[in-house]
Scaffold this motif. Sequence first.
Motif, PDB file in Angstrom:
ATOM      1  N   ASP A 171     -24.989   6.469  23.215  1.00  0.00           N
ATOM      2  CA  ASP A 171     -24.323   5.471  24.062  1.00  0.00           C
ATOM      3  C   ASP A 171     -22.967   6.003  24.546  1.00  0.00           C
ATOM      4  O   ASP A 171     -21.984   5.270  24.613  1.00  0.00           O
ATOM      5  CB  ASP A 171     -24.131   4.170  23.277  1.00  0.00           C
ATOM      6  N   ALA A 172     -22.930   7.296  24.861  1.00  0.00           N
ATOM      7  CA  ALA A 172     -21.647   7.935  25.199  1.00  0.00           C
ATOM      8  C   ALA A 172     -21.264   7.761  26.666  1.00  0.00           C
ATOM      9  O   ALA A 172     -20.160   8.090  27.054  1.00  0.00           O
ATOM     10  CB  ALA A 172     -21.726   9.425  24.864  1.00  0.00           C
ATOM     11  N   TYR A 173     -22.211   7.269  27.483  1.00  0.00           N
ATOM     12  CA  TYR A 173     -21.913   7.144  28.919  1.00  0.00           C
ATOM     13  C   TYR A 173     -21.303   5.798  29.247  1.00  0.00           C
ATOM     14  O   TYR A 173     -21.725   4.767  28.717  1.00  0.00           O
ATOM     15  CB  TYR A 173     -23.189   7.354  29.741  1.00  0.00           C
ATOM     16  N   GLN A 174     -20.317   5.841  30.121  1.00  0.00           N
ATOM     17  CA  GLN A 174     -19.644   4.610  30.522  1.00  0.00           C
ATOM     18  C   GLN A 174     -19.189   4.745  31.969  1.00  0.00           C
ATOM     19  O   GLN A 174     -19.147   5.849  32.505  1.00  0.00           O
ATOM     20  CB  GLN A 174     -18.445   4.368  29.616  1.00  0.00           C
ATOM     21  N   ARG A 175     -18.825   3.616  32.573  1.00  0.00           N
ATOM     22  CA  ARG A 175     -18.281   3.638  33.920  1.00  0.00           C
ATOM     23  C   ARG A 175     -16.766   3.759  33.812  1.00  0.00           C
ATOM     24  O   ARG A 175     -16.138   3.009  33.054  1.00  0.00           O
ATOM     25  CB  ARG A 175     -18.641   2.348  34.666  1.00  0.00           C
ATOM     26  N   VAL A 176     -16.212   4.694  34.539  1.00  0.00           N
ATOM     27  CA  VAL A 176     -14.752   4.860  34.520  1.00  0.00           C
ATOM     28  C   VAL A 176     -14.247   4.796  35.966  1.00  0.00           C
ATOM     29  O   VAL A 176     -15.002   5.072  36.898  1.00  0.00           O
ATOM     30  CB  VAL A 176     -14.326   6.200  33.871  1.00  0.00           C
ATOM     31  N   PRO A 177     -12.969   4.433  36.174  1.00  0.00           N
ATOM     32  CA  PRO A 177     -12.459   4.353  37.543  1.00  0.00           C
ATOM     33  C   PRO A 177     -12.548   5.702  38.250  1.00  0.00           C
ATOM     34  O   PRO A 177     -12.309   6.746  37.640  1.00  0.00           O
ATOM     35  CB  PRO A 177     -10.990   3.945  37.356  1.00  0.00           C
ATOM     36  N   MET A 178     -12.891   5.641  39.536  1.00  0.00           N
ATOM     37  CA  MET A 178     -13.084   6.875  40.295  1.00  0.00           C
ATOM     38  C   MET A 178     -11.787   7.700  40.391  1.00  0.00           C
ATOM     39  O   MET A 178     -11.836   8.925  40.484  1.00  0.00           O
ATOM     40  CB  MET A 178     -13.559   6.536  41.698  1.00  0.00           C
TER      41      MET A 178
END
Lengths: 194, 605
Positions: A171-178
């Motif tokens: 579960d290491a993937y996440q959305r981060v600000p561009m």
Amino acid sequence: MAKKEKKKKHNRRHFIDRSLRISIGLGLAGLGSFLIKKSISKEYVWQLDPEKCIQCGRCATSCVLTPSAVKCFHVYDMCGYCDLCGGYFRPETKKLTTAAENQLCPTSAIVRKFVEEPFFEYDIVEELCNGCGKCVKGCGAFGNGSLQLQVNHRLCVNCNECAIARDCPADAYQRVPMDDPYTFSGYRNKENKS
Amino acid sequence: MNNNKQIFKVNIQLWKGIAIVAAAFSFIICFLIIANYLQINRLDPVNTEIINTLVERLSQNPNDEALKEEIRELDLLARKAYFTNQWQIRTGGYLLLIGVIIFLIAIQLINSAKKISPEVGEKDDNNLFLQKTARKWVSFGGIGLIIIALFFAFLTHNRLGETFTEAAFAENALNKEATSDETGSIQTPVETSVNETGQTDIEESTEQTTKTIKSSIADYPTAEMKENFPSFRGPGGNGIAYQKNIPVNWDGATRENILWKATVPLHGYNSPVIWGNKLFLSGANGSQRQVYCYDRNTGKLLWTANADNITGSPANAPKVTNDTGHSAPTVTTDGKKVFAIFSTGDVIAFDMNGKRVWAKNLGVPQNHYGYSSSLYVFKDKLIIQYDHRTESKVMALSVESGDIVWSTNRNGKISWASPVIVKTFDRVEILLLTDPFLASYDANTGEELWKIDCLYGEIGPSVAYADGIVYVTNEYASLVAIKIGDNPEKLWETYDYLSDVPSPVATDKYLFLATSYGVVVCHDAKTGDVLWEKEFNNGFYSSPILVEGKIYLLDKQGIMHIFKADKEYISLGEPKLGEKAVSTPAFANGRVYIRADKNLYCIGK
């Protein structure tokens, strides 16, 4: 009768003229608001958290791109510039040479350069890296963890549902600000944030 | 004017030449891309297993210069193959596109330059005709391009992805020891036997198993299996139980003949299995996966084992529907170990005391309802039907280590059915059903023995087998009887009553089929004629079990319909449990075990 017709014709032209003006006005207003909204709202991209990453190898295989958009990045500030680099050499390597039998990377994407005794610099060749994470595992096990996997946003197509995120066991993937798309762990991260 | 005509004539010839060259070029590129794809599959350049083996050998003999050279050459070859193939596929795709575009332009120009004689009075018709033709060709061209694009996308990306996945799994398994140290839970390191070409070691297992094939044919299901109830729908999964003195009356409300009742901690649609005095089942939700062992005589929960900390297991369980859940597959046992699989693709083995022996993740199955195929043991192999969206295969894992003994790819769709393992005339076959075919595999080697297209849709029911005939069914498709053999043939087919969940059960003479809408039908096994049909108030999800010449069929409200396995419907009892139930019952001598919605029941005298 003729007067009426004339009046009618004038009204129709007037109506079309006004409609066009209103349409253009609305279009411009819409475009303007869209651009303003786009410029002030934050967009997000996929990134993996190196602290959660377990180097399972799925970054290399699950990405919709071939080779994967996930690459190894070298956080030089953390690197010990070791002669015996756990990310470069296979475990139990006898001679510290660049021979194929000693290298951990299956695509030979790490370049080992002599700096001065006893230091060596390790550079990642992005085109050769397939994101398998073997070097990251080795560096984390025997070194400072300066080799880290990250989604390279020059390559990533930013899918709505990231195929790697779906398969990631940690579960290491996440959305981060561009505008801050990289999440290195360690020094580089601290410097970025300060 | 004459000059213009001259120019046009030259242009047509030129464009004809260009069209021919472009077509030939596109064809050659297309051929090369396919050849390249096949080469990738054969060589599996990213899998460096063979190099790892050589390096291990080198560490034992560090001065072996010849071995060093061999490793270096192989490494170079592998890397060259890996990058060259990628470059070739990418460049080939572009070249193909350019070739096709040039070809289409040339054809268009040739057509447009053709002399068209004026036809007075038919101008409108000609226009209409031209428009129609243009529409037709634009449509065909578009469809053609889409098909070509999809075809190549499928060939290059998906297959390459699968190859990489297999390589990663192999690597992952090799490094498992280190990982298990971190998690501290997996006691036995797991290694797969995937070789350097990405294919499993079928040959090796064949050699081992052919030595014992004769004995396995003679006694499947074994006497030990028949004494117990080791898997979903009994030994081999054919819907037959071999127990005696099974009660025909009980009542959940008054507790008549209810020997014990126990609450199952986590919900699951799987069914109980029995070995000796122990009863096993599993339960799961989005965050927990467990296997339970009960004392089948007292109902005491002997142990609960968690299926957690498995390398490769997804952090979040996949989405499943409520009517499938995370633990639809029934566990299985060989009397020494118990095996379970969950919606996450986690497969795990415990010994009979609940101690973990091995665990591995097979990759998250892409299944929109949830994975539901149950497990079976054949000799020393754990048989898994792994048909999901991105890949379809049947595999055998070593019961001792979880290593892949053999793995056979199938070109089917998702299947919710379970394997049925039966002894046929001269061999033991695994019968697997999916859209659109029924296929048989050699239980020893995984080799596909025969295959026949027979069904379609989302396949839920497993097959029934008796006397050389396999019966397959699915809702909105048909019920088909297939005579097995190297050249299987359809004996009969009917469309009247079809099942979407319960599996049928067969004897030499009759076939019994229950439906989720409450109709039960008995067919003549050889002709397909309906001998009787009966409509019940409640539907069925549980599969019928044939035991002592009687059919035990549990409806959704927990009423067991017991009737003779005969050409007339003769009811022998309709005892009520008093709790909803969809699982299939398990049997022991003088006992029936039913997993209901929340509780597990033991029925007997």
